[in-house]
Enzyme design. Sequence first.
Site, mmCIF file in Angstrom:
data_model
loop_
_atom_site.group_PDB
_atom_site.id
_atom_site.type_symbol
_atom_site.label_atom_id
_atom_site.label_comp_id
_atom_site.label_asym_id
_atom_site.label_seq_id
_atom_site.Cartn_x
_atom_site.Cartn_y
_atom_site.Cartn_z
ATOM 1 N N ARG A 80 -9.454 46.877 73.248
ATOM 2 C CA ARG A 80 -9.623 45.445 73.534
ATOM 3 C C ARG A 80 -10.669 45.265 74.633
ATOM 4 O O ARG A 80 -11.573 44.428 74.527
ATOM 5 C CB ARG A 80 -8.277 44.845 73.955
ATOM 6 C CG ARG A 80 -7.340 44.672 72.763
ATOM 7 C CD ARG A 80 -5.929 44.318 73.186
ATOM 8 N NE ARG A 80 -5.144 43.853 72.048
ATOM 9 C CZ ARG A 80 -3.822 43.815 72.019
ATOM 10 N NH1 ARG A 80 -3.115 44.244 73.061
ATOM 11 N NH2 ARG A 80 -3.197 43.358 70.952
ATOM 12 N N ARG A 138 7.155 40.228 69.702
ATOM 13 C CA ARG A 138 7.238 39.035 70.563
ATOM 14 C C ARG A 138 6.986 37.758 69.795
ATOM 15 O O ARG A 138 6.287 37.757 68.788
ATOM 16 C CB ARG A 138 6.142 39.109 71.637
ATOM 17 C CG ARG A 138 6.433 40.045 72.720
ATOM 18 C CD ARG A 138 5.518 39.771 73.890
ATOM 19 N NE ARG A 138 4.205 40.376 73.741
ATOM 20 C CZ ARG A 138 3.187 40.137 74.576
ATOM 21 N NH1 ARG A 138 3.338 39.293 75.571
ATOM 22 N NH2 ARG A 138 2.032 40.744 74.404
ATOM 23 N N ILE A 170 3.139 46.264 61.468
ATOM 24 C CA ILE A 170 2.355 47.442 61.873
ATOM 25 C C ILE A 170 2.609 48.587 60.887
ATOM 26 O O ILE A 170 1.688 49.277 60.463
ATOM 27 C CB ILE A 170 2.698 47.893 63.314
ATOM 28 C CG1 ILE A 170 2.424 46.762 64.310
ATOM 29 C CG2 ILE A 170 1.882 49.131 63.696
ATOM 30 C CD1 ILE A 170 2.773 47.083 65.764
ATOM 31 N N GLY A 171 3.880 48.759 60.489
ATOM 32 C CA GLY A 171 4.228 49.845 59.566
ATOM 33 C C GLY A 171 3.417 49.786 58.275
ATOM 34 O O GLY A 171 2.939 50.807 57.772
ATOM 35 N N GLY A 198 8.956 49.360 58.777
ATOM 36 C CA GLY A 198 7.975 49.068 57.718
ATOM 37 C C GLY A 198 7.520 47.626 57.768
ATOM 38 O O GLY A 198 7.237 47.015 56.744
ATOM 39 N N HIS A 239 1.968 49.461 79.664
ATOM 40 C CA HIS A 239 1.507 48.501 78.643
ATOM 41 C C HIS A 239 2.079 47.131 78.981
ATOM 42 O O HIS A 239 2.868 46.562 78.259
ATOM 43 C CB HIS A 239 1.991 48.964 77.270
ATOM 44 C CG HIS A 239 1.490 48.113 76.140
ATOM 45 N ND1 HIS A 239 0.171 47.779 75.980
ATOM 46 C CD2 HIS A 239 2.139 47.541 75.098
ATOM 47 C CE1 HIS A 239 0.033 47.036 74.895
ATOM 48 N NE2 HIS A 239 1.219 46.869 74.347
ATOM 49 N N ILE A 284 5.574 53.052 69.169
ATOM 50 C CA ILE A 284 4.751 51.842 69.326
ATOM 51 C C ILE A 284 5.613 50.659 69.768
ATOM 52 O O ILE A 284 5.141 49.726 70.404
ATOM 53 C CB ILE A 284 4.034 51.490 67.993
ATOM 54 C CG1 ILE A 284 3.163 52.657 67.512
ATOM 55 C CG2 ILE A 284 3.196 50.230 68.139
ATOM 56 C CD1 ILE A 284 2.311 52.350 66.290
ATOM 57 N N ASN A 319 7.902 47.896 71.457
ATOM 58 C CA ASN A 319 7.911 47.363 72.829
ATOM 59 C C ASN A 319 9.330 47.161 73.364
ATOM 60 O O ASN A 319 10.245 46.973 72.559
ATOM 61 C CB ASN A 319 7.181 46.014 72.835
ATOM 62 C CG ASN A 319 5.704 46.182 73.099
ATOM 63 O OD1 ASN A 319 5.299 47.065 73.850
ATOM 64 N ND2 ASN A 319 4.909 45.313 72.494
#
Length: 321
Positions: free
Chosen positions: A152, A83, A14-15, A11, A176, A119, A121
């Site tokens: 993108r 990251r 992105i969540g 959460g 990716h 999603i 990484n």
Amino acid sequence: MARKKIALIGGGQIGGVLAQLCALRELGDVVMFDIVEGMPQGKMLDIAEASPVDGFDVCLQGTQDYKDIAGSDVVIVTAGLPRKPGMSRDDLIVTNSKIMTSVAEGIKQYAPNAFVIVISNPLDAMVTLCQKITGIPHNRVVGQAGVLDSARFATFIAWELGVSVKDVVAMTLGGHGDDMVPLVRYASVQGIPVMELLEQKYGAEKAKEVMEAMVKRTRLAGGEVVALLKTGSAFYSPASSAIAMAESVLKDQKRVLPTCCYLQGEFGVNGYYVGVPAVLGEKGVENILQFKLDAEEQAMMDKSVAAVKGLVDSLDSILNG
Ligand code: TXD
């Protein structure tokens, strides 16, 4: 008829956007799981209190208990560290593998019939691990990367040519990572090859340079955002991208979206998750659209796949070490 149910595992940045987009589009009821006490509950309460303003009717729940994801049609996993400047996606593998192991066990126990979109990484390794542990069939466990990488690429092309993003079609294949494969030959504005438009604008030589710069920017786009944010990575665009995939499955739209799929011979790859164009519908990955790559594209694909293999093959020693 029962409403669809979407579980968000993680959460964070992105969540949170995923939850808001699910609600705004009334994709279904949403459960957000996170290990941080109170945080998913707080975010879901906050979004719910916007519902009279935005006018959506969905139930939103935050939880620390995997039981609450039971019966989910779609599960989207963002749990894991993002990251920081200077880090590659691959630097996250040790920590995020451990997190993914516990997440996948939760999904296996409570939502084994869901369509799962990973999603977290490093994407190609995390989706592989998630499928292995959940045991959910490969066509129902995928990764999100290609929709974002392609978006993108399309954004940069639209800016360069001064046309609407809606009229640009552009796709990236492969892993990716910085070796992803933006498909220059198939990039178009309403079917008109982008290279032809660039050549008209700049002449052949400069057009090549401009395209090379856009390809490079696409490959490094995640890092560009990380360097600006300093405290994390992109979150609006990854969330939008996963929502496009979830919506295609929930509404059986059969959209063709670049998806990190398990390949069994397609594009010459066997037994690895790699980004390819897939038809997403109620059955999950319903088809993988294959087409011929030219020698240069195939060489880029091979390089990208080699990077994915290296990472995925290191998973066993990471988990056991
Ligand atoms: O396109 C893509 N695939 C990506 C992926 C684009 C951008 C970022 N991408 C990756 O997504 C990123 O590298 C991270 O691995 C994930 C999540 O990124 P986000 O920006 O949302 O990270 P946050 O804000 O740190 O959120 C992660 C949440 C946080 O709330 C933690 O408390 C939670 O994950 N977390 C867990 N949830 C459940 N279970 C466990 N074990 C757990 N551990 C941490």
